[in-house]
Design a protein around this motif. Structure first.
Motif, PDB file in Angstrom:
ATOM      1  N   GLU A  30      -5.637  37.358 -18.318  1.00 23.55           N
ATOM      2  CA  GLU A  30      -5.727  36.916 -19.273  1.00 23.55           C
ATOM      3  C   GLU A  30      -6.208  37.156 -21.200  1.00 23.55           C
ATOM      4  O   GLU A  30      -5.710  36.315 -21.953  1.00 23.55           O
ATOM      5  CB  GLU A  30      -7.170  35.189 -19.165  1.00 23.55           C
ATOM      6  CG  GLU A  30      -6.735  34.497 -18.278  1.00 23.55           C
ATOM      7  CD  GLU A  30      -7.500  35.050 -16.552  1.00 23.55           C
ATOM      8  OE1 GLU A  30      -7.562  36.240 -17.026  1.00 23.55           O
ATOM      9  OE2 GLU A  30      -7.873  34.286 -16.408  1.00 23.55           O
ATOM     10  N   GLU A  90      -4.083  36.753  -8.161  1.00 21.57           N
ATOM     11  CA  GLU A  90      -4.895  35.819  -8.062  1.00 21.57           C
ATOM     12  C   GLU A  90      -4.147  35.137  -7.029  1.00 21.57           C
ATOM     13  O   GLU A  90      -4.729  34.410  -7.063  1.00 21.57           O
ATOM     14  CB  GLU A  90      -4.520  35.059  -9.584  1.00 21.57           C
ATOM     15  CG  GLU A  90      -5.317  36.399 -10.964  1.00 21.57           C
ATOM     16  CD  GLU A  90      -6.184  36.422 -10.968  1.00 21.57           C
ATOM     17  OE1 GLU A  90      -7.060  35.075 -11.067  1.00 21.57           O
ATOM     18  OE2 GLU A  90      -6.959  37.310 -10.319  1.00 21.57           O
ATOM     19  N   LYS A 135      -5.929  31.519  -6.806  1.00 22.01           N
ATOM     20  CA  LYS A 135      -6.887  31.130  -8.161  1.00 22.01           C
ATOM     21  C   LYS A 135      -5.543  30.297  -8.849  1.00 22.01           C
ATOM     22  O   LYS A 135      -6.001  29.682 -10.069  1.00 22.01           O
ATOM     23  CB  LYS A 135      -7.432  31.970  -8.773  1.00 22.01           C
ATOM     24  CG  LYS A 135      -8.867  32.137  -8.194  1.00 22.01           C
ATOM     25  CD  LYS A 135      -9.446  33.747  -8.897  1.00 22.01           C
ATOM     26  CE  LYS A 135     -10.539  32.486  -9.626  1.00 22.01           C
ATOM     27  NZ  LYS A 135     -11.094  32.961 -10.677  1.00 22.01           N
ATOM     28  N   ILE A 136      -4.254  31.051  -8.249  1.00 19.16           N
ATOM     29  CA  ILE A 136      -3.309  30.335  -8.930  1.00 19.16           C
ATOM     30  C   ILE A 136      -1.930  30.179  -8.049  1.00 19.16           C
ATOM     31  O   ILE A 136      -1.681  30.198  -6.907  1.00 19.16           O
ATOM     32  CB  ILE A 136      -2.230  30.409 -10.405  1.00 19.16           C
ATOM     33  CG1 ILE A 136      -2.034  32.491  -9.616  1.00 19.16           C
ATOM     34  CG2 ILE A 136      -3.444  31.250 -11.268  1.00 19.16           C
ATOM     35  CD1 ILE A 136      -2.135  33.300 -11.059  1.00 19.16           C
ATOM     36  N   LYS A 171      -2.896  29.425 -19.211  1.00 15.17           N
ATOM     37  CA  LYS A 171      -4.012  29.165 -18.487  1.00 15.17           C
ATOM     38  C   LYS A 171      -3.922  27.852 -17.310  1.00 15.17           C
ATOM     39  O   LYS A 171      -4.649  27.907 -15.931  1.00 15.17           O
ATOM     40  CB  LYS A 171      -5.183  29.831 -18.581  1.00 15.17           C
ATOM     41  CG  LYS A 171      -5.512  30.724 -19.053  1.00 15.17           C
ATOM     42  CD  LYS A 171      -6.963  31.320 -19.644  1.00 15.17           C
ATOM     43  CE  LYS A 171      -6.756  32.020 -21.112  1.00 15.17           C
ATOM     44  NZ  LYS A 171      -7.391  32.135 -22.156  1.00 15.17           N
ATOM     45  N   MET A 172      -3.668  27.030 -17.827  1.00 19.78           N
ATOM     46  CA  MET A 172      -3.607  25.515 -17.480  1.00 19.78           C
ATOM     47  C   MET A 172      -2.424  25.078 -16.396  1.00 19.78           C
ATOM     48  O   MET A 172      -2.947  24.387 -15.668  1.00 19.78           O
ATOM     49  CB  MET A 172      -3.774  24.548 -18.390  1.00 19.78           C
ATOM     50  CG  MET A 172      -4.406  24.644 -19.634  1.00 19.78           C
ATOM     51  SD  MET A 172      -6.317  23.446 -19.671  1.00 19.78           S
ATOM     52  CE  MET A 172      -6.113  21.977 -18.779  1.00 19.78           C
ATOM     53  N   TYR A 177      -0.505  27.066 -14.539  1.00 24.88           N
ATOM     54  CA  TYR A 177      -1.046  27.269 -13.147  1.00 24.88           C
ATOM     55  C   TYR A 177      -2.159  26.793 -12.215  1.00 24.88           C
ATOM     56  O   TYR A 177      -2.048  27.604 -10.760  1.00 24.88           O
ATOM     57  CB  TYR A 177      -0.925  28.592 -13.157  1.00 24.88           C
ATOM     58  CG  TYR A 177       0.277  29.246 -13.403  1.00 24.88           C
ATOM     59  CD1 TYR A 177       2.101  29.424 -13.538  1.00 24.88           C
ATOM     60  CD2 TYR A 177       0.637  30.165 -15.473  1.00 24.88           C
ATOM     61  CE1 TYR A 177       2.709  29.194 -14.029  1.00 24.88           C
ATOM     62  CE2 TYR A 177       2.047  30.736 -15.512  1.00 24.88           C
ATOM     63  CZ  TYR A 177       2.978  30.060 -14.944  1.00 24.88           C
ATOM     64  OH  TYR A 177       4.136  30.440 -16.305  1.00 24.88           O
ATOM     65  N   LYS A 178      -3.369  26.740 -12.439  1.00 25.44           N
ATOM     66  CA  LYS A 178      -4.323  26.227 -11.896  1.00 25.44           C
ATOM     67  C   LYS A 178      -3.699  25.174 -10.769  1.00 25.44           C
ATOM     68  O   LYS A 178      -2.639  24.312 -10.337  1.00 25.44           O
ATOM     69  CB  LYS A 178      -5.393  25.186 -12.839  1.00 25.44           C
ATOM     70  CG  LYS A 178      -5.769  26.036 -13.297  1.00 25.44           C
ATOM     71  CD  LYS A 178      -7.106  25.135 -13.668  1.00 25.44           C
ATOM     72  CE  LYS A 178      -8.095  25.389 -15.256  1.00 25.44           C
ATOM     73  NZ  LYS A 178      -8.202  25.167 -15.902  1.00 25.44           N
ATOM     74  N   LYS A 229      -4.759  22.716  -8.028  1.00 25.14           N
ATOM     75  CA  LYS A 229      -5.571  21.142  -7.651  1.00 25.14           C
ATOM     76  C   LYS A 229      -6.692  21.424  -7.760  1.00 25.14           C
ATOM     77  O   LYS A 229      -6.904  21.316  -5.824  1.00 25.14           O
ATOM     78  CB  LYS A 229      -4.934  20.117  -8.337  1.00 25.14           C
ATOM     79  CG  LYS A 229      -3.755  19.754  -8.722  1.00 25.14           C
ATOM     80  CD  LYS A 229      -4.064  17.908  -9.067  1.00 25.14           C
ATOM     81  CE  LYS A 229      -2.404  17.166  -9.737  1.00 25.14           C
ATOM     82  NZ  LYS A 229      -1.310  17.843  -9.063  1.00 25.14           N
ATOM     83  N   MET A 243       0.452  19.520 -16.409  1.00 26.43           N
ATOM     84  CA  MET A 243      -1.100  20.321 -15.748  1.00 26.43           C
ATOM     85  C   MET A 243      -1.665  20.923 -17.315  1.00 26.43           C
ATOM     86  O   MET A 243      -2.200  21.305 -17.838  1.00 26.43           O
ATOM     87  CB  MET A 243      -0.767  21.710 -15.219  1.00 26.43           C
ATOM     88  CG  MET A 243      -0.138  21.057 -13.409  1.00 26.43           C
ATOM     89  SD  MET A 243      -1.811  21.004 -13.459  1.00 26.43           S
ATOM     90  CE  MET A 243      -3.006  22.526 -12.397  1.00 26.43           C
ATOM     91  N   LYS A 277      -9.647  19.481 -20.657  1.00 28.07           N
ATOM     92  CA  LYS A 277     -10.995  20.037 -19.543  1.00 28.07           C
ATOM     93  C   LYS A 277     -11.579  18.867 -20.077  1.00 28.07           C
ATOM     94  O   LYS A 277     -12.430  18.166 -20.900  1.00 28.07           O
ATOM     95  CB  LYS A 277     -10.853  21.007 -20.488  1.00 28.07           C
ATOM     96  CG  LYS A 277     -10.630  22.456 -19.963  1.00 28.07           C
ATOM     97  CD  LYS A 277     -11.693  23.822 -20.072  1.00 28.07           C
ATOM     98  CE  LYS A 277     -10.940  24.363 -19.981  1.00 28.07           C
ATOM     99  NZ  LYS A 277     -10.409  25.086 -20.992  1.00 28.07           N
TER     100      LYS A 277
END
Lengths: 210, 210
Positions: A88, A145, A150-151, A204-205, A207-208, A210, B205, B210
């Motif tokens: 990050e 990751e 996490k992704i 950052k958002m 590839y989250k 769900k 996404m 948030k």
DNA sequence: GTCTATATACGGATAGAC
DNA sequence: GTCTATCCGTATATAGAC
């Protein structure tokens, strides 16, 4: 071409002046549309001098092209191979410094990419970017990751393309973008400044899992 | 140039053959690097015929350029102005159809963007894209979402640039991308197919609050 | 090293036969 | 409409004086 003096001259030796002029004009118009006369004029010297120093338009172009490719890729590979930051943090550093770099060299991406089209394999193969990028510490972090869940899993190229495209595209498409948004130069600059913070956030958002 | 016959000929009249050849070569090499002789050869006709039908290289180029710009923007503006879909659905439709379109015209984006650089205001001003895009139904939907607090507030241009860049950039950067990822043509195609689903997902996404 | 003048090549465009 | 042959401007590159 010319041997370096023991005491190097100031940066604006004739040779440097020609190179700087060539860079400016090649970047703006590309190889084919550039006339050596224009370079000579921009450099404030005579046309014959250009051939005296660089033998031909092609030779001069090759030099500019190699340097441009290096500039284009340097900041990428440098940051991606630092070992002491989270991914990050690296994204933040890369996006910010690359946008700054492009503000000072707005014509460079379009130049590199369009000249590469005419001249596909020649230069690319010399600098082995595959090793440089795909095996970089940064990509390894990214793959870690994914393993951790996490992704979302995907080809790392997607990740690379998305990041680079969001940074570079506004500069490549500047005329259209400015026209669509009816932007003055200052407003364009402000949008780019905003993107330094926004792009890392978006990445950052997006590839989250769900 | 030439009056249309009452019974239109097949699509490969001489005039069409020349235009098709011109499109191919202009797209690949740009205006300056293209020689009319190459176009004639590609079209399988004589150089003189080219001037007979189109008077000059510039005139022929202008025709190709206008058509290319229209192709480049058509799918964008059409989808963005449909009134009967959610913005998420529109993104899916746009991304998918535009990727398909670019698979058939991979050289078009780089062509349009680099020729626009040499020729800034000329054509752009004619087609008023500002009205077309910024005041489109799609942008209004997007702004609605921002008001409702469902997505983070920002300049709509960011949204537009991100979407378009993620779709277009892989084609613009194809030589570099393929080199970095060591991709064969088929693998590149597969990545693009994946992006039809991935890009809309990422977009949903990335703007979440948030 | 730097200039002026010039040779040479290349590419767009046209003339004129068919 | 289509061709061959050719003209002519433009751009690169060089020769040669200073």
């Amino acid at each position: 071409m010319k041997s370096k003096k023991a005491k190097p001259e100031v940066d604006s030796s004739t040779e440097e002046k020609i190179k700087n002029a060539a860079r400016t004009i090649f970047h703006k118009k590309g190889f084919a549309a550039t006339r050596t006369r224009d370079i000579a004029e921009e450099a404030g010297i005579n046309l014959a001098l250009l051939n005296y120093y660089f033998r031909s338009k092609e030779k001069l172009f090759d030099i500019i092209m190699v340097e441009s490719m290096q500039g284009f890729l340097k900041s990428v590979s440098m940051l991606l191979n630092k070992e002491d930051n989270t991914w990050e943090e690296k994204i933040e550093m890369f996006v910010s410094s690359y946008i700054d770099f492009l503000m000072g060299n707005p014509d460079l991406p379009l130049f590199v990419l369009s000249e590469l089209r005419s001249n596909p394999s020649a230069l690319i193969s010399k600098m082995n970017m595959k090793e440089l990028l795909m095996k970089s510490h940064f990509i390894k972090q990214f793959q870690e990751e994914m393993k951790k869940g996490k992704i979302a899993p995907m080809h790392p190229l997607h990740f690379l393309m998305n990041m680079v495209s969001m940074v570079i595209f506004p500069f490549i498409g500047k005329p259209i973008v400015s026209s669509i948004g009816d932007l003055k130069e200052q407003e364009f600059v402000e949008l780019m400044q905003q993107r330094k913070k926004l792009i890392p956030h978006w990445i950052k958002m997006m590839y989250k899992v769900k």
